[in-house]
Design a protein around this motif. Sequence first.
Motif, short mmCIF file in Angstrom:
data_model
loop_
_atom_site.label_atom_id
_atom_site.label_comp_id
_atom_site.label_asym_id
_atom_site.label_seq_id
_atom_site.Cartn_x
_atom_site.Cartn_y
_atom_site.Cartn_z
N ILE A 199 -2.26 64.17 21.65
CA ILE A 199 -3.60 64.76 21.75
C ILE A 199 -4.49 64.25 20.62
CG2 ILE A 199 -4.89 66.92 21.57
CD1 ILE A 199 -2.43 68.24 23.01
N LEU A 200 -3.99 64.26 19.39
CA LEU A 200 -4.78 63.76 18.26
C LEU A 200 -5.07 62.27 18.41
CD1 LEU A 200 -3.16 65.63 15.24
CD2 LEU A 200 -5.48 65.89 16.11
N GLY A 201 -4.12 61.52 18.94
CA GLY A 201 -4.33 60.09 19.16
C GLY A 201 -5.44 59.81 20.16
N VAL A 202 -5.46 60.57 21.23
CA VAL A 202 -6.51 60.41 22.25
C VAL A 202 -7.86 60.80 21.67
CG1 VAL A 202 -7.37 61.31 24.46
CG2 VAL A 202 -4.96 60.69 24.22
N ILE A 203 -7.92 61.92 20.95
CA ILE A 203 -9.17 62.35 20.33
C ILE A 203 -9.65 61.33 19.32
CG2 ILE A 203 -10.21 64.08 18.80
CD1 ILE A 203 -8.39 66.16 20.22
N PHE A 204 -8.73 60.82 18.47
CA PHE A 204 -9.08 59.81 17.48
C PHE A 204 -9.64 58.56 18.15
CE2 PHE A 204 -8.19 56.09 14.92
CZ PHE A 204 -8.70 56.46 13.69
N THR A 205 -9.01 58.13 19.23
CA THR A 205 -9.45 56.92 19.94
C THR A 205 -10.85 57.10 20.51
OG1 THR A 205 -7.16 56.38 20.46
CG2 THR A 205 -8.87 55.30 21.79
N VAL A 206 -11.10 58.24 21.13
CA VAL A 206 -12.43 58.51 21.70
C VAL A 206 -13.49 58.54 20.61
CG1 VAL A 206 -13.83 60.26 22.89
CG2 VAL A 206 -11.55 59.68 23.76
N VAL A 207 -13.21 59.24 19.51
CA VAL A 207 -14.17 59.32 18.40
C VAL A 207 -14.40 57.92 17.80
CG1 VAL A 207 -14.52 60.22 16.06
CG2 VAL A 207 -13.74 61.73 17.89
N PHE A 208 -13.35 57.14 17.66
CA PHE A 208 -13.47 55.79 17.11
C PHE A 208 -14.34 54.91 18.01
CE2 PHE A 208 -11.93 51.41 16.60
CZ PHE A 208 -12.15 51.25 15.24
N ILE A 209 -14.11 54.96 19.31
CA ILE A 209 -14.91 54.17 20.26
C ILE A 209 -16.37 54.61 20.23
CG2 ILE A 209 -15.29 53.73 22.73
CD1 ILE A 209 -12.21 53.74 23.01
N LEU A 210 -16.62 55.92 20.21
CA LEU A 210 -18.00 56.41 20.15
C LEU A 210 -18.68 56.01 18.85
CD1 LEU A 210 -17.61 59.96 21.74
CD2 LEU A 210 -18.68 57.93 22.76
N ALA A 211 -17.94 56.01 17.75
CA ALA A 211 -18.52 55.59 16.46
C ALA A 211 -18.90 54.11 16.50
CB ALA A 211 -17.53 55.86 15.33
N ILE A 212 -18.03 53.28 17.02
CA ILE A 212 -18.33 51.84 17.13
C ILE A 212 -19.53 51.64 18.05
CG2 ILE A 212 -17.47 49.60 17.95
CD1 ILE A 212 -16.25 50.51 15.29
N TRP A 213 -19.56 52.34 19.18
CA TRP A 213 -20.68 52.23 20.12
C TRP A 213 -21.99 52.64 19.43
CZ3 TRP A 213 -23.72 56.17 22.35
CH2 TRP A 213 -24.56 55.75 23.38
N GLY A 214 -21.96 53.74 18.68
CA GLY A 214 -23.15 54.22 17.98
C GLY A 214 -23.64 53.23 16.93
N ILE A 215 -22.70 52.63 16.20
CA ILE A 215 -23.07 51.64 15.20
C ILE A 215 -23.71 50.42 15.85
CG2 ILE A 215 -22.12 49.99 13.51
CD1 ILE A 215 -20.07 52.25 12.81
N VAL A 216 -23.14 49.97 16.96
CA VAL A 216 -23.70 48.81 17.67
C VAL A 216 -25.09 49.14 18.19
CG1 VAL A 216 -23.45 47.36 19.74
CG2 VAL A 216 -21.47 47.79 18.26
N LYS A 217 -25.27 50.33 18.76
CA LYS A 217 -26.61 50.74 19.25
C LYS A 217 -27.62 50.78 18.10
CE LYS A 217 -27.47 52.16 23.01
NZ LYS A 217 -28.13 51.48 24.10
N LEU A 218 -27.23 51.30 16.95
CA LEU A 218 -28.09 51.40 15.80
C LEU A 218 -28.50 49.99 15.31
CD1 LEU A 218 -29.46 53.10 13.56
CD2 LEU A 218 -27.32 52.86 12.28
N VAL A 219 -27.52 49.13 15.17
CA VAL A 219 -27.79 47.77 14.68
C VAL A 219 -28.68 46.99 15.65
CG1 VAL A 219 -26.72 45.53 14.15
CG2 VAL A 219 -25.74 47.65 13.24
N THR A 220 -28.39 47.10 16.94
CA THR A 220 -29.22 46.37 17.92
C THR A 220 -30.63 46.93 17.98
OG1 THR A 220 -28.34 47.73 19.73
CG2 THR A 220 -27.29 45.59 19.35
N SER A 221 -30.80 48.24 17.81
CA SER A 221 -32.16 48.79 17.83
C SER A 221 -32.92 48.39 16.57
CB SER A 221 -32.12 50.32 17.98
OG SER A 221 -31.64 50.93 16.83
N LEU A 222 -32.25 48.33 15.43
CA LEU A 222 -32.89 47.90 14.20
C LEU A 222 -33.25 46.42 14.24
CD1 LEU A 222 -30.83 49.83 11.50
CD2 LEU A 222 -33.15 50.31 12.27
N ALA A 223 -32.46 45.65 14.99
CA ALA A 223 -32.71 44.21 15.10
C ALA A 223 -33.76 43.90 16.18
CB ALA A 223 -31.42 43.48 15.41
N GLY A 224 -34.16 44.91 16.93
CA GLY A 224 -35.18 44.72 17.96
C GLY A 224 -34.62 44.25 19.29
#
Length: 73
Positions: free
Chosen positions: A46-71
């Motif tokens: 259960i913790l592994g699945v939760i960790f994986t989902v949170v990790f993927i969402l964090a990477i996705w959020g960082i990519v969205k932030l960087v691409t929006s800042l880059a225009g």
Amino acid sequence: MEEKKSHKAPNLLQQLASVAAAAFGVQGSEARERDFAHGKTSNFIILGVIFTVVFILAIWGIVKLVTSLAGVN
């Protein structure tokens, strides 16, 4: 003379630390042995699945932030 190891099950924080360490490949042998000897498999799954989902969402959020800042939309 070898010290006796604790025969207690790992607490939630120890389990979370073990999942994170295992995900990045840096799990220590002492923690791994404790987890296999006294840990509950379902908790780690259960913790592994939760960790994986949170990790993927964090990477996705960082990519969205960087691409929006880059225009780039």
